[in-house]
Design a protein around this motif. Structure first.
Motif, mmCIF file in Angstrom:
data_model
loop_
_atom_site.group_PDB
_atom_site.id
_atom_site.type_symbol
_atom_site.label_atom_id
_atom_site.label_comp_id
_atom_site.label_asym_id
_atom_site.label_seq_id
_atom_site.Cartn_x
_atom_site.Cartn_y
_atom_site.Cartn_z
ATOM 1 N N SER A 79 0.954 -1.466 -0.220
ATOM 2 C CA SER A 79 0.207 0.187 -0.149
ATOM 3 C C SER A 79 0.995 0.870 0.049
ATOM 4 C CB SER A 79 -0.611 0.163 1.841
ATOM 5 O OG SER A 79 -1.764 -1.197 1.149
ATOM 6 N N PHE A 80 2.118 1.630 0.833
ATOM 7 C CA PHE A 80 3.251 2.229 1.121
ATOM 8 C C PHE A 80 3.477 3.088 -0.348
ATOM 9 C CE2 PHE A 80 7.439 4.057 1.844
ATOM 10 C CZ PHE A 80 6.504 4.775 2.595
ATOM 11 N N ILE A 81 3.655 1.665 -1.167
ATOM 12 C CA ILE A 81 4.752 2.009 -2.707
ATOM 13 C C ILE A 81 3.651 1.867 -3.424
ATOM 14 C CG2 ILE A 81 6.139 0.668 -4.284
ATOM 15 C CD1 ILE A 81 7.238 -0.497 -2.048
ATOM 16 N N LEU A 82 2.452 1.774 -3.501
ATOM 17 C CA LEU A 82 1.644 2.035 -4.502
ATOM 18 C C LEU A 82 0.918 2.894 -4.546
ATOM 19 C CD1 LEU A 82 -0.427 0.614 -6.658
ATOM 20 C CD2 LEU A 82 -1.788 0.474 -5.073
ATOM 21 N N PHE A 83 0.859 3.609 -2.608
ATOM 22 C CA PHE A 83 0.275 4.874 -2.622
ATOM 23 C C PHE A 83 1.674 6.475 -3.269
ATOM 24 C CE2 PHE A 83 -3.033 4.049 0.487
ATOM 25 C CZ PHE A 83 -3.933 4.519 0.034
ATOM 26 N N ASN A 84 2.634 5.605 -2.779
ATOM 27 C CA ASN A 84 3.523 6.710 -3.748
ATOM 28 C C ASN A 84 3.518 6.817 -5.196
ATOM 29 O OD1 ASN A 84 5.189 8.190 -1.092
ATOM 30 N ND2 ASN A 84 4.599 6.353 -0.641
ATOM 31 N N ASN A 85 4.285 5.788 -5.698
ATOM 32 C CA ASN A 85 3.774 5.606 -6.845
ATOM 33 C C ASN A 85 3.085 6.837 -7.548
ATOM 34 O OD1 ASN A 85 6.187 4.058 -6.856
ATOM 35 N ND2 ASN A 85 5.254 1.998 -7.050
ATOM 36 N N PHE A 86 1.674 5.841 -7.201
ATOM 37 C CA PHE A 86 0.538 6.779 -7.881
ATOM 38 C C PHE A 86 0.563 8.512 -7.869
ATOM 39 C CE2 PHE A 86 -2.020 3.056 -8.749
ATOM 40 C CZ PHE A 86 -2.812 3.482 -10.093
ATOM 41 N N LEU A 87 1.029 8.568 -6.636
ATOM 42 C CA LEU A 87 0.566 10.201 -6.340
ATOM 43 C C LEU A 87 1.833 10.908 -7.245
ATOM 44 C CD1 LEU A 87 0.445 10.016 -2.357
ATOM 45 C CD2 LEU A 87 -1.160 11.695 -4.033
ATOM 46 N N GLY A 88 3.031 10.881 -7.176
ATOM 47 C CA GLY A 88 4.557 11.509 -8.259
ATOM 48 C C GLY A 88 3.802 10.812 -9.998
ATOM 49 N N LEU A 89 2.250 10.307 -10.056
ATOM 50 C CA LEU A 89 1.994 10.828 -11.413
ATOM 51 C C LEU A 89 1.333 11.969 -11.309
ATOM 52 C CD1 LEU A 89 0.810 6.975 -11.936
ATOM 53 C CD2 LEU A 89 3.076 8.072 -13.459
ATOM 54 N N PHE A 90 0.787 12.740 -10.750
ATOM 55 C CA PHE A 90 -0.027 13.920 -10.463
ATOM 56 C C PHE A 90 1.179 15.204 -10.621
ATOM 57 C CE2 PHE A 90 -3.094 11.535 -8.378
ATOM 58 C CZ PHE A 90 -3.607 11.757 -8.744
ATOM 59 N N PRO A 91 0.735 16.274 -11.315
ATOM 60 C CA PRO A 91 2.069 17.475 -11.408
ATOM 61 C C PRO A 91 2.593 17.781 -10.073
ATOM 62 C CG PRO A 91 0.226 17.254 -13.031
ATOM 63 C CD PRO A 91 -0.163 16.514 -11.838
ATOM 64 N N TYR A 92 3.836 18.587 -10.174
ATOM 65 C CA TYR A 92 3.799 19.316 -8.639
ATOM 66 C C TYR A 92 4.241 18.234 -8.008
ATOM 67 C CZ TYR A 92 3.736 22.213 -12.398
ATOM 68 O OH TYR A 92 2.934 23.732 -13.659
ATOM 69 N N GLN A 209 5.173 -2.557 -9.920
ATOM 70 C CA GLN A 209 6.208 -2.631 -8.889
ATOM 71 C C GLN A 209 6.214 -2.627 -7.746
ATOM 72 O OE1 GLN A 209 8.985 -2.584 -9.882
ATOM 73 N NE2 GLN A 209 8.558 -3.010 -12.265
ATOM 74 N N SER A 210 4.630 -2.020 -7.297
ATOM 75 C CA SER A 210 4.484 -2.318 -5.472
ATOM 76 C C SER A 210 4.084 -3.978 -5.175
ATOM 77 C CB SER A 210 2.999 -2.018 -5.376
ATOM 78 O OG SER A 210 3.269 -0.433 -5.755
ATOM 79 N N TYR A 211 3.415 -4.494 -6.451
ATOM 80 C CA TYR A 211 3.222 -6.272 -6.525
ATOM 81 C C TYR A 211 4.419 -6.840 -6.311
ATOM 82 C CZ TYR A 211 1.324 -10.730 -7.422
ATOM 83 O OH TYR A 211 1.349 -11.966 -7.423
ATOM 84 N N VAL A 212 5.369 -6.557 -7.751
ATOM 85 C CA VAL A 212 6.670 -7.127 -6.961
ATOM 86 C C VAL A 212 7.151 -6.887 -5.907
ATOM 87 C CG1 VAL A 212 8.425 -6.913 -8.126
ATOM 88 C CG2 VAL A 212 6.848 -6.867 -9.735
ATOM 89 N N ILE A 213 7.591 -6.218 -5.460
ATOM 90 C CA ILE A 213 7.994 -6.035 -4.235
ATOM 91 C C ILE A 213 7.837 -6.253 -3.262
ATOM 92 C CG2 ILE A 213 9.022 -4.162 -3.016
ATOM 93 C CD1 ILE A 213 10.832 -3.508 -5.089
ATOM 94 N N ALA A 214 6.018 -5.807 -2.989
ATOM 95 C CA ALA A 214 5.605 -7.105 -1.525
ATOM 96 C C ALA A 214 5.758 -8.238 -1.487
ATOM 97 C CB ALA A 214 4.446 -7.008 -1.872
ATOM 98 N N ILE A 215 5.438 -9.343 -3.497
ATOM 99 C CA ILE A 215 6.322 -10.395 -3.257
ATOM 100 C C ILE A 215 7.383 -10.990 -3.089
ATOM 101 C CG2 ILE A 215 5.994 -12.445 -5.662
ATOM 102 C CD1 ILE A 215 3.516 -12.200 -4.707
ATOM 103 N N LEU A 216 8.282 -10.532 -4.155
ATOM 104 C CA LEU A 216 9.555 -10.881 -3.175
ATOM 105 C C LEU A 216 10.115 -10.346 -2.081
ATOM 106 C CD1 LEU A 216 11.358 -9.131 -6.739
ATOM 107 C CD2 LEU A 216 11.311 -11.173 -6.523
#
Length: 225
Positions: A79-92, A209-216
């Motif tokens: 959840s933490f990585i997913l939120f940060n990855n998605f928020l990085g797609l927003f401008p600024y 990538q969030s799923y891969v990190i969690a699974i590994l």
């Protein structure tokens, strides 16, 4: 004009010599309280359905010897990585997962705690992982070296995998957007369509990538039991 292409990933906003861009790491916490105050909606049901699926999958990977509740560590990591990855797609909004500072500080303590627990409590089990079953005696020293090196570089590969995937998409989108000012009108529409397709691709990469990190991380944890 950007002096450096990678400057889009640099934390530049400062207040009292403190980087404000890293506050974006905690923006995901803003999405949590709504589930306690609003009537459950479709988004909430989809999120719970996804977490239940992850819980069952992680529980299967960890095996019967795992501690109860250990799956929540990896669900929280996802959840933490997913939120940060998605928020990085927003401008600024600063993409914190595109920095090794964050990704390595996540993967290294996890791997180190797994190794310490495994070698202290299950030393024989950890030694058995060094040599695959059926290895000839003459190859055993080389297999121990190879397995040791592959084990040591695990936190680095986890961190670099996440960082490189987040950087690659952002750089491509930035390069295309910078060339838009010199394009004629009909090419601008094509560029917008390409950017939208890249944004959809980056959204998929954020989830994968969030799923891969969690699974590994779950697989590395299951090896020490």
């Amino acid at each position: 004009m950007m002096s450096n292409l990678f400057s889009i990933f640099d934390p530049t906003n400062q207040l009292f010599n403190l980087s404000l861009n890293w506050i974006s790491t905690f923006l995901g916490l803003m999405f949590i309280p709504y589930s306690f105050w609003l009537i459950p909606n479709r988004h909430h049901m989809i999120w719970n359905f996804m977490l239940n699926k992850l819980h069952n999958e992680f529980k299967t990977l960890l095996g019967i010897n795992s501690f109860s509740g250990s799956t929540f560590i990896f669900i929280s990591l996802f959840s933490f990585i997913l939120f940060n990855n998605f928020l990085g797609l927003f401008p600024y909004i600063f993409t914190s997962t595109s920095h090794l500072t964050l990704s390595l500080s996540i993967s290294l303590p996890l791997w180190l705690s797994f190794m310490l627990y495994g070698w202290i409590n299950n030393s024989n089990h950890m030694f058995s992982h060094m040599i695959p079953q059926g290895t000839p005696n003459i190859l055993m020293p080389f297999m121990v070296m190879i397995e040791s090196i592959s084990n040591i570089i695990r936190p680095g590969t986890l961190a670099v995998r996440l960082t490189a995937n987040m950087i690659a998409g952002h750089l491509l989108m930035t390069l295309l957007s910078n060339t838009g000012s010199s394009f004629p009108t009909y090419l601008i529409f094509i560029l917008i369509i390409i950017q939208i397709m890249l944004l959809i691709l980056e959204s998929a990469v954020a989830v994968i990538q969030s799923y891969v990190i969690a699974i590994l991380s779950t697989l590395y944890s299951s090896e020490v039991n």
